[in-house]
Scaffold this motif. Structure first.
Motif, PDB file in Angstrom:
ATOM      1  N   ARG A 113       0.858  -1.190   0.000  1.00 39.95           N
ATOM      2  CA  ARG A 113       0.000   0.000   0.000  1.00 39.95           C
ATOM      3  C   ARG A 113       0.889   1.233   0.000  1.00 39.95           C
ATOM      4  N   SER A 114       0.529   2.207  -0.819  1.00 38.71           N
ATOM      5  CA  SER A 114       1.331   3.419  -0.964  1.00 38.71           C
ATOM      6  C   SER A 114       0.763   4.544  -0.115  1.00 38.71           C
ATOM      7  N   GLY A 115       1.650   5.418   0.335  1.00 42.00           N
ATOM      8  CA  GLY A 115       1.202   6.590   1.073  1.00 42.00           C
ATOM      9  C   GLY A 115       0.786   7.722   0.167  1.00 42.00           C
ATOM     10  N   GLY A 116       1.092   7.615  -1.117  1.00 40.90           N
ATOM     11  CA  GLY A 116       0.763   8.678  -2.058  1.00 40.90           C
ATOM     12  C   GLY A 116      -0.696   8.683  -2.454  1.00 40.90           C
ATOM     13  N   SER A 117      -1.050   9.679  -3.242  1.00 41.15           N
ATOM     14  CA  SER A 117      -2.444   9.851  -3.669  1.00 41.15           C
ATOM     15  C   SER A 117      -2.503  10.022  -5.181  1.00 41.15           C
ATOM     16  N   ILE A 118      -3.413   9.291  -5.810  1.00 35.99           N
ATOM     17  CA  ILE A 118      -3.760   9.524  -7.213  1.00 35.99           C
ATOM     18  C   ILE A 118      -5.278   9.640  -7.229  1.00 35.99           C
ATOM     19  N   PRO A 119      -5.800  10.840  -6.926  1.00 36.00           N
ATOM     20  CA  PRO A 119      -7.243  10.996  -6.698  1.00 36.00           C
ATOM     21  C   PRO A 119      -8.125  10.490  -7.829  1.00 36.00           C
ATOM     22  N   ILE A 120      -7.610  10.510  -9.052  1.00 38.60           N
ATOM     23  CA  ILE A 120      -8.464  10.140 -10.175  1.00 38.60           C
ATOM     24  C   ILE A 120      -8.727   8.631 -10.240  1.00 38.60           C
ATOM     25  N   VAL A 121      -7.984   7.814  -9.505  1.00 35.87           N
ATOM     26  CA  VAL A 121      -8.216   6.370  -9.550  1.00 35.87           C
ATOM     27  C   VAL A 121      -9.620   6.046  -9.037  1.00 35.87           C
ATOM     28  N   ALA A 122     -10.004   6.653  -7.934  1.00 37.00           N
ATOM     29  CA  ALA A 122     -11.366   6.449  -7.419  1.00 37.00           C
ATOM     30  C   ALA A 122     -12.399   7.034  -8.378  1.00 37.00           C
ATOM     31  N   LEU A 123     -12.056   8.153  -9.009  1.00 37.09           N
ATOM     32  CA  LEU A 123     -12.960   8.760  -9.990  1.00 37.09           C
ATOM     33  C   LEU A 123     -13.204   7.815 -11.164  1.00 37.09           C
ATOM     34  N   PHE A 124     -12.148   7.154 -11.632  1.00 33.20           N
ATOM     35  CA  PHE A 124     -12.292   6.218 -12.747  1.00 33.20           C
ATOM     36  C   PHE A 124     -13.303   5.119 -12.424  1.00 33.20           C
ATOM     37  N   GLU A 125     -13.211   4.589 -11.215  1.00 31.56           N
ATOM     38  CA  GLU A 125     -14.129   3.512 -10.851  1.00 31.56           C
ATOM     39  C   GLU A 125     -15.552   4.034 -10.737  1.00 31.56           C
ATOM     40  N   GLU A 126     -15.695   5.236 -10.195  1.00 31.29           N
ATOM     41  CA  GLU A 126     -17.021   5.823 -10.017  1.00 31.29           C
ATOM     42  C   GLU A 126     -17.674   6.147 -11.357  1.00 31.29           C
ATOM     43  N   GLU A 127     -16.905   6.711 -12.286  1.00 30.31           N
ATOM     44  CA  GLU A 127     -17.462   7.181 -13.552  1.00 30.31           C
ATOM     45  C   GLU A 127     -17.457   6.112 -14.647  1.00 30.31           C
ATOM     46  N   LEU A 128     -16.397   5.299 -14.709  1.00 24.80           N
ATOM     47  CA  LEU A 128     -16.250   4.343 -15.799  1.00 24.80           C
ATOM     48  C   LEU A 128     -16.521   2.907 -15.380  1.00 24.80           C
ATOM     49  N   GLY A 129     -16.662   2.686 -14.071  1.00 23.46           N
ATOM     50  CA  GLY A 129     -16.883   1.333 -13.575  1.00 23.46           C
ATOM     51  C   GLY A 129     -15.676   0.437 -13.757  1.00 23.46           C
ATOM     52  N   SER A 130     -14.490   1.016 -13.800  1.00 23.26           N
ATOM     53  CA  SER A 130     -13.274   0.270 -14.112  1.00 23.26           C
ATOM     54  C   SER A 130     -12.350   0.171 -12.904  1.00 23.26           C
ATOM     55  N   LYS A 131     -11.754  -0.989 -12.740  1.00 20.34           N
ATOM     56  CA  LYS A 131     -10.690  -1.164 -11.767  1.00 20.34           C
ATOM     57  C   LYS A 131      -9.375  -0.686 -12.363  1.00 20.34           C
ATOM     58  N   SER A 132      -8.424  -0.367 -11.508  1.00 16.95           N
ATOM     59  CA  SER A 132      -7.115   0.085 -11.956  1.00 16.95           C
ATOM     60  C   SER A 132      -6.021  -0.821 -11.424  1.00 16.95           C
ATOM     61  N   ILE A 133      -5.006  -1.042 -12.252  1.00 15.85           N
ATOM     62  CA  ILE A 133      -3.808  -1.754 -11.850  1.00 15.85           C
ATOM     63  C   ILE A 133      -2.678  -0.738 -11.755  1.00 15.85           C
ATOM     64  N   LEU A 134      -2.048  -0.664 -10.589  1.00 12.80           N
ATOM     65  CA  LEU A 134      -1.008   0.325 -10.329  1.00 12.80           C
ATOM     66  C   LEU A 134       0.350  -0.360 -10.426  1.00 12.80           C
ATOM     67  N   LEU A 135       0.891  -0.365 -11.639  1.00  8.45           N
ATOM     68  CA  LEU A 135       2.119  -1.089 -11.936  1.00  8.45           C
ATOM     69  C   LEU A 135       3.247  -0.083 -12.141  1.00  8.45           C
ATOM     70  N   GLY A 136       3.844   0.362 -11.037  1.00 12.83           N
ATOM     71  CA  GLY A 136       4.882   1.383 -11.096  1.00 12.83           C
ATOM     72  C   GLY A 136       6.278   0.800 -10.981  1.00 12.83           C
ATOM     73  N   PHE A 137       7.267   1.569 -11.457  1.00  8.51           N
ATOM     74  CA  PHE A 137       8.647   1.095 -11.480  1.00  8.51           C
ATOM     75  C   PHE A 137       9.631   2.077 -10.849  1.00  8.51           C
ATOM     76  N   GLY A 138       9.124   3.137 -10.223  1.00  3.97           N
ATOM     77  CA  GLY A 138      10.004   4.078  -9.542  1.00  3.97           C
ATOM     78  C   GLY A 138      10.440   3.552  -8.185  1.00  3.97           C
ATOM     79  N   LEU A 139      11.422   4.232  -7.593  1.00  5.50           N
ATOM     80  CA  LEU A 139      11.909   3.882  -6.266  1.00  5.50           C
ATOM     81  C   LEU A 139      11.710   5.058  -5.320  1.00  5.50           C
ATOM     82  N   ASP A 140      11.626   4.775  -4.017  1.00  6.41           N
ATOM     83  CA  ASP A 140      11.484   5.843  -3.030  1.00  6.41           C
ATOM     84  C   ASP A 140      12.631   6.838  -3.121  1.00  6.41           C
ATOM     85  N   SER A 141      13.789   6.349  -3.507  1.00 10.33           N
ATOM     86  CA  SER A 141      14.987   7.199  -3.562  1.00 10.33           C
ATOM     87  C   SER A 141      15.031   8.090  -4.798  1.00 10.33           C
TER      88      SER A 141
END
Length: 461
Positions: free
Chosen positions: A400-428
């Motif tokens: 679980r990430s401490g960051g926020s991507i507010p539009i992810v919840a919006l996508f599910e609400e408006e489009l009925g779609s789940k999201s996959i959060l496949l990131g490749f960055g590092l904390d550093s």
């Protein structure tokens, strides 16, 4: 699919050079002085999607900065993946803390990135990660291995709240129809420890203003007789945290979900060194809500932080004034079930109630969003797991990430779609900070992993 490594090896210098050109563009959405640069960047993304093989690409106007929309349709009967990313970046301030020009990318080797990392604003957040998807599409189209339809929705206001994206999504349900949304605007645990983000915190962001007299006053003539807005504001802010570093706003924790010990134990399996964490940040000790670990404080617990505070005279030398006004910007990271609008109202009511006589308080909400939790028992999530296994050779850890991507919840609400959060960055990678960078390994590994996701997602359908 095994040809993806060969394709990357043959084209990696070009991929990196193209990304560097994109990073040179100062697409700072928060500063109107860079508005033309933001628009130019949208055009550059459009051109990149066209060259990668999209059948249709367009610049979609909004009340703010445009959305770059692209699509590649193989067969309408096949599943559709919608890729989300953003082409805007954070301001580079403070410039003096950068070791190189934030918009003149340089590649340097580091202990964490022995293959080199690109240092530039937006390198990781999100131009580098967004561009991985463009290059992955290029590979799949040119090698005729794209197994389904794909759509791209790349926005220019993520760093300022995605207000225009919300407007766009609500008006384009059919255009954006999809089976899954794929996002790379998160990170992973380490280059040898892949992970998939399964939760995001929500956000409430406000600005507060405290006013006393109708003008700045002489601190000798009026000091001790008139409320000093800076003194008052700092006391009010200090009171927002109480015993055990918990937020003191009434009802702030009412809807916070307490994870079971079993869930917390599962989270604890992710590799984490407290000593390495402190060393990387050059701090002697960690700080936060009592009763929770550092990783829990930064992911499954809500927070309240002052992001900026100012007022009075801050120039060179002395100016003995009691300022008329003092200001602060405050953000609250929220966990799922906490509604950002409700929290903003609770904050406003509480902050106004604790103001002493002699000052006036104004709270201005800026932007916010809901938290999100990704289910891990879906075909799409399992496709992401298998994709990481194919490229990294090991199973990813859910985090679980401490960051926020507010539009992810919006996508599910408006489009009925789940999201996959496949990131490749590092904390550093220092996103939002001076000397932001993105590893060459991470950039290329993302391009390698993404086609595997498409492959397994279609096979899982």
């Amino acid at each position: 699919m095994d040809s993806v490594k060969n394709y990357i090896n043959e084209n990696k210098d070009r991929f990196i050079a193209e990304l560097i050109e994109l990073l040179k563009m100062p697409s700072i959405s928060a500063d109107a002085a860079y508005s033309q640069d933001v628009l130019n960047t949208a055009d550059a993304v459009k051109n990149a999607l066209e060259k990668a093989g999209c059948d249709k690409v367009e610049i979609c106007e909004t009340p703010g900065y445009p959305i770059v929309y692209g699509e590649k349709t193989i067969d309408p009967a096949l599943p559709t993946v919608l890729v989300y990313g953003h082409y805007d970046v954070q301001p580079a301030d403070p410039i003096e803390l950068w070791e190189s020009d934030p918009f003149e990318p340089v590649i340097k080797k580091t202990d964490i990135h022995p293959d080199g990392a690109i240092f530039a604003r937006g390198a990781c957040d999100d131009k580098g990660q967004m561009f991985m998807h463009v290059k992955a599409l290029e590979y799949m189209v040119k090698n005729n291995v794209l197994p389904c339809n794909v759509k791209f929705m790349i926005e220019g206001e993520e760093e300022v709240g995605s207000e225009s994206l919300s407007w766009f999504v609500k008006r384009n349900h059919e255009k954006l129809k999809n089976d899954i949304i794929l996002i790379s605007d998160t990170g992973m645990l380490a280059n040898d420890t892949p992970s998939i983000t399964t939760g995001l915190r929500g956000l409430s962001y406000v600005e507060v203003e405290v006013t006393s007299a109708n003008r700045d006053l002489h601190s000798g003539l009026y000091g001790g007789a008139v409320a000093n807005p800076i003194n008052v504001l700092t006391k009010m802010i200090a009171s927002l945290h109480g015993e055990n570093n918990r937020v003191t706003i009434p009802h702030f924790y009412d809807k916070v979900e307490e994870l079971s010990q079993a869930e917390r134990d599962e989270m604890a399996k992710a590799p984490f060194s407290l000593e390495a964490y402190k060393k990387a940040l050059d701090i002697d000790e960690v700080y936060g809500e009592k009763g929770y670990t550092t990783t829990e404080r930064a992911s499954i617990r809500p927070t309240l932080d002052v992001n900026g505070i100012w007022g009075g005279y801050t120039g060179q030398g002395a100016k003995t004034v009691i300022p008329s006004k003092a200001y602060a910007k405050i953000s609250m990271r929220l966990v799922p079930n906490q509604d950002n609008r409700e929290i903003t109202e609770l904050f406003t009511k509480h902050f106004e109630s604790i103001a002493p006589a002699g000052v006036r308080v104004k709270v201005t909400p800026h932007h916010g969003g809901q938290g999100y939790v990704t289910p891990t028992d879906t075909p799409a999530y399992q496709a992401a797991v298998k994709a990481c296994q194919a490229s990294f050779g090991k199973e990813p850890i859910p985090v679980r990430s401490g960051g926020s991507i507010p539009i992810v919840a919006l996508f599910e609400e408006e489009l009925g779609s789940k999201s996959i959060l496949l990131g490749f960055g590092l904390d550093s990678d220092a996103i939002h900070s001076p000397n932001e960078h993105y590893g060459i390994f991470n950039f290329l590994k993302g391009i390698e992993t993404i086609p595997w996701f498409y492959h397994y997602f279609v096979n899982n359908k």
